[in-house]
Design a protein around this motif. Structure first.
Motif, short mmCIF file in Angstrom:
data_model
loop_
_atom_site.label_atom_id
_atom_site.label_comp_id
_atom_site.label_asym_id
_atom_site.label_seq_id
_atom_site.Cartn_x
_atom_site.Cartn_y
_atom_site.Cartn_z
N GLY A 1 -72.76 12.95 6.48
CA GLY A 1 -72.89 14.24 5.81
C GLY A 1 -71.90 15.26 6.35
N MET A 2 -71.75 15.30 7.67
CA MET A 2 -70.79 16.22 8.27
C MET A 2 -69.35 15.88 7.87
N MET A 3 -69.05 14.59 7.81
CA MET A 3 -67.71 14.18 7.42
C MET A 3 -67.39 14.63 5.99
N ILE A 4 -68.37 14.51 5.09
CA ILE A 4 -68.16 14.95 3.71
C ILE A 4 -67.90 16.46 3.67
N LEU A 5 -68.70 17.22 4.42
CA LEU A 5 -68.48 18.67 4.49
C LEU A 5 -67.10 18.99 5.06
N MET B 1 -61.39 21.50 3.28
CA MET B 1 -59.95 21.31 3.40
C MET B 1 -59.58 20.77 4.78
N CYS B 2 -60.51 20.00 5.35
CA CYS B 2 -60.35 19.34 6.65
C CYS B 2 -60.37 20.31 7.84
N ILE B 3 -60.53 21.60 7.57
CA ILE B 3 -60.58 22.57 8.66
C ILE B 3 -61.83 22.36 9.50
N GLY B 4 -62.92 21.99 8.86
CA GLY B 4 -64.17 21.79 9.57
C GLY B 4 -64.12 20.68 10.60
N PHE B 5 -63.17 19.77 10.45
CA PHE B 5 -63.06 18.66 11.41
C PHE B 5 -62.70 19.16 12.81
#
Length: 275
Positions: free
Chosen positions: A218-222, A227-231
């Motif tokens: 779920g976190m990976m999808i978010l 825009m991959c910033i959350g990673f």
């Protein structure tokens, strides 16, 4: 009693408190390195496309240019694999220091370069080789499917081979998941020894680790939707949790080994302590 994944995540959050700046900075450095390789790939691919297009016009210079560009791509592919193989231990070393209350820093990223780099490269190549072996059935079926113009039977078989590829990749990654941690803690160990010890550590713990992997989907999808910033924040959380998992199963195995010692071993240990 085995530690739950929720407890491991709770420990990871506690370890990361006040250290997210360091972790986010580390992820930015890694993203910059990856961006450089991606840019080189795009530039080389662009020149190869131009060279191949000019082949229709003719000329040995166009052929030579295309060959040179392809050699450059192969060269940078090797460099990229080496960089991944040497930076990955540094990332895990950083989170190992965080989880063990040491002094983590950006210099940890160079751990693989400074400490037996050939061993870490060898361990990385084992992972790559296993991944290639798992992909062989899928690649063979894909080629046959292309030749047969994707007949219904071949299309179904292609899907089944892809599922098999995913299963093989996940299973092999689970068995080898602790090998880098083992080599980080004791760089004097051999590559195959760290692999064997990782397989041994995962006995009875494979389902736990697989569940932890699933819990982050779920976190990976978010992360992709951001825009991959959350990673930049998700990956440190994942790394810290997996490090806590390693330390947890290591502690469990150490306690089991200690409790299984025969009585004369206890006497010998007490004698050495008194001495």
């Amino acid at each position: 009693m085995k530690t739950t994944s929720a407890e491991l995540k709770k420990r990871a959050k506690a370890r990361l408190k006040g250290r997210y700046g360091l972790c986010v900075g580390t992820e930015l450095i890694l993203s910059a390195v990856a961006a450089v390789f991606i840019m080189i790939y795009f530039i080389c691919a662009l020149f190869i496309g131009i060279a191949n297009a000019s082949l229709f016009i003719g000329g040995s210079e166009s052929v030579a240019g295309s060959i040179i560009m392809q050699i450059i791509i192969v060269f940078f592919s090797i460099i990229m694999m080496a960089a991944m193989g040497l930076l990955a231990p540094g990332i895990l070393k950083l989170y190992y220091h965080i989880s063990t209350n040491r002094n983590p820093g950006f210099s940890d990223l160079l751990f693989g370069l400074k400490n037996k780099p050939m061993k870490f490269l060898g361990l990385y190549m084992i992972r790559v080789l296993i991944g290639f072996v798992c992909a062989i059935p899928y690649l063979v079926v894909f080629v046959v499917a292309v030749i047969t113009d994707f007949l219904p039977v071949m299309a179904v078989l292609l899907v089944l081979m892809y599922v098999l590829l995913l299963a093989g990749t996940v299973i092999s990654s689970i068995y080898l998941s602790q090998s880098t941690y083992i080599l980080i803690e004791a760089t004097d160990k051999g590559v195959l020894q760290s692999v064997r010890e990782s397989v041994e550590m995962m006995r009875g713990n494979k389902g736990r680790l697989f569940y932890i992997y699933l819990s982050f989907i779920g976190m990976m999808i978010l992360g992709y939707f951001s825009m991959c910033i959350g990673f930049l924040w998700i990956l440190p959380y994942i790394h810290a949790t997996l490090t806590e998992f390693y330390l947890d199963i290591k502690e469990q195995q150490t306690s089991k080994t200690y409790t299984r010692l025969p009585e004369d071993s206890y006497e010998s240990m007490r004698h050495q302590e008194n001495w």
